[in-house]
Scaffold this active site. Structure first.
Site, mmCIF file in Angstrom:
data_model
loop_
_atom_site.group_PDB
_atom_site.id
_atom_site.type_symbol
_atom_site.label_atom_id
_atom_site.label_comp_id
_atom_site.label_asym_id
_atom_site.label_seq_id
_atom_site.Cartn_x
_atom_site.Cartn_y
_atom_site.Cartn_z
ATOM 1 C CD1 TRP A 12 -3.023 1.397 0.809
ATOM 2 C CD2 TRP A 12 -1.470 2.442 2.035
ATOM 3 N NE1 TRP A 12 -3.503 2.644 1.124
ATOM 4 C CE2 TRP A 12 -2.576 3.306 1.874
ATOM 5 C CE3 TRP A 12 -0.366 2.883 2.768
ATOM 6 C CZ2 TRP A 12 -2.610 4.581 2.428
ATOM 7 C CZ3 TRP A 12 -0.390 4.155 3.311
ATOM 8 C CH2 TRP A 12 -1.507 4.991 3.150
ATOM 9 C CG HIS A 13 3.325 2.485 3.287
ATOM 10 N ND1 HIS A 13 2.662 1.546 4.044
ATOM 11 C CD2 HIS A 13 3.323 3.626 4.032
ATOM 12 C CE1 HIS A 13 2.285 2.088 5.187
ATOM 13 N NE2 HIS A 13 2.665 3.353 5.202
ATOM 14 N N GLY A 14 3.887 1.685 -1.284
ATOM 15 C CA GLY A 14 4.612 1.970 -2.508
ATOM 16 C C GLY A 14 4.722 0.766 -3.414
#
Length: 469
Positions: free
Chosen positions: A320-322
């Site tokens: 989700w972060h990257g």
């Protein structure tokens, strides 16, 4: 548009507040906020404004469709609506990542894939999660689907939390979409909270950014001093950058009558990784808990099932972060230590002297930030080697020497204390110091505002780190 930019501070926010309080009636005020939110987003990403509008329209209609159905039809409606939201997130954020990951596997067969290079809309991870939580909670009958399109659109697009959170549940602000209390006191309190966040970003996060950038982007083999200086700089930078944004968002929301949830609670004071995730990006960790971990079974089906669920959640949290394998490995790193703490390390940590438990948690978090910040796995390994002294003890090379300023030592000291202990709390009952404390608050706010505006005037502010997520 950046919260710390002159355009926002001197034009957008004052104009928005003036127009908002000039109009009468909650529907008119909501219309002002919707228009302001779209203008805020359009300032930096005008080509993606239709995407925001389309997602608001689609999820408004999808929630009504879910609410009108029962049984299997209700589940199918939720599944279809969630799939559309996840497909939009997948195409914009992960298409290039998937192609780059498959290309080496298909190359031996003579198949060459070209990344589509799809631009990433600002904040798509955040507003997609807003949409999903609204749909899922409608399906779970936590509330009826809202039949006012303007209120759903405002929930999804509200500009303080649109680009980088906090992730707000619909139920948290549902009542205030229709009924809000406004007062000069709330505006004053909200603006003071905003100033605290602005100072966190400009006075603590940004001064450390050059050191982190030099270590991770311009030093191939950082030695012991360079690696620790760059990694600790990033450890403080990401906290004050993201916590600063969240604090500013909470303050702006309060000025308009919304109470957004707290997102950080001195996470670097944690004595375990389990505790860290109860204090860091709390709106995201609770989202994954309620909408993924618990539906997977949580801890209800034995130890092995619990470990599996934790690993799945944190692999997806990393993704989700990257869209990069370094983020996936960062999620796996945290998942691993959560599993270890569940498997017996947790009770052992509670028996340790508190400073040792704190040191363990901080070391795990700091080493994890190397994966999070490194542009690729090779650089992460190089920084880890530097932290161990494998690349030499040495001193600052050219890149780090250019990035270093003596004032950064003060930022390290003050930022470190604030990151662990937080702001001092006022606990002075029965003492008639109310007016003095109020004057002290106002004076401190003015000092922080003045120092922050000097940084703005110097053009030394930078984009928020979480914008790319």
């Amino acid at each position: 548009m950046l919260f710390a930019s002159p355009t926002f501070l001197f034009f957008f926010l004052p104009a928005c507040l003036a127009v908002y309080f000039a109009v009468r009636g909650i529907r008119a005020k909501n219309a002002v906020l919707i228009a302001a939110s779209l203008a805020f987003y359009a300032w930096g990403e005008p080509r993606f404004v239709p995407l925001i509008v389309a997602m608001a329209l689609f999820n408004y209609a999808a929630a009504l469709a879910i609410d009108a159905r029962e049984g299997r039809a209700r589940r199918w409606a939720l599944g279809a609506a969630a799939a559309v939201n996840l497909a939009a997130l997948g195409v914009f954020k992960y298409a290039d990542f998937v192609v780059r990951s498959l290309d080496p596997l298909l190359a031996p067969a003579g198949i060459a894939l070209q990344p589509p290079h799809i631009p990433l809309p600002l904040g798509i991870s955040f507003f997609t999660f807003h949409c999903l939580s609204y749909l899922i909670d409608t399906f779970r009958r936590r509330f009826a689907a809202n039949r006012r399109l303007s209120e759903v659109a405002l929930y999804i697009a509200l500009f303080p939390q649109l680009i980088a959170g906090p992730i707000v549940r619909y139920k948290t602000i549902a009542r205030r979409l229709r009924v809000r209390r406004h007062s000069l006191g709330l505006v004053s309190a909200g603006l003071r909270i905003f100033v605290i966040g602005l100072a966190q970003k400009l006075l603590l996060a940004d001064p450390l950014a050059p050191l982190a950038n030099a270590c991770f982007d311009r030093t191939a083999r950082p030695d012991l001093l360079e690696a620790w200086a760059g990694t600790l700089a990033y450890t403080l930078q990401i906290y004050f950058d993201f916590a600063g944004y969240s604090t500013m968002a909470i303050g702006i929301g309060l000025a308009f009558g919304f109470r957004l949830p707290r997102n950080f609670r001195t996470p670097y004071a944690s004595r375990s990784i389990t505790e860290f995730w109860r204090r860091w990006h709390m709106s995201l960790s609770s989202w994954f808990r309620d909408y993924l971990y618990i539906p997977l079974g949580g801890n209800r089906h034995g130890a092995l099932s619990t470990y599996r669920n934790l690993v799945i959640v944190f692999l997806l949290c990393g993704l989700w972060h990257g869209a990069s394998w370094t983020f996936v490995l960062w999620g796996a790193w945290h998942g691993l230590f959560l599993v270890l703490e569940r498997a017996g390390l947790g009770p052992a940590l509670r028996r340790l002297p508190p400073p040792l438990a704190w040191l363990y948690a901080l070391l795990v978090v700091v080493l994890g930030w190397v994966l999070f910040r490194a542009p690729h796995m090779g650089q992460a390994v190089a920084v880890w080697r530097g932290l161990l002294g494998v690349n030499g003890l040495g001193g600052f090379g050219p890149a780090m020497a250019l990035a270093f300023r003596k004032q950064q030592l003060w930022v390290f000291a003050i930022g470190g204390l604030l990151a662990v202990f937080g702001l001092p709390r006022r606990r002075l009952p029965r003492l008639r110091l109310g007016p003095a404390l109020a004057w002290g608050d106002n004076a401190a706010s003015l000092v922080l505002l003045g120092a922050s505006l000097l940084r703005v005037a110097a053009g030394t502010y930078s984009p928020f780190l979480y914008f790319r997520f």
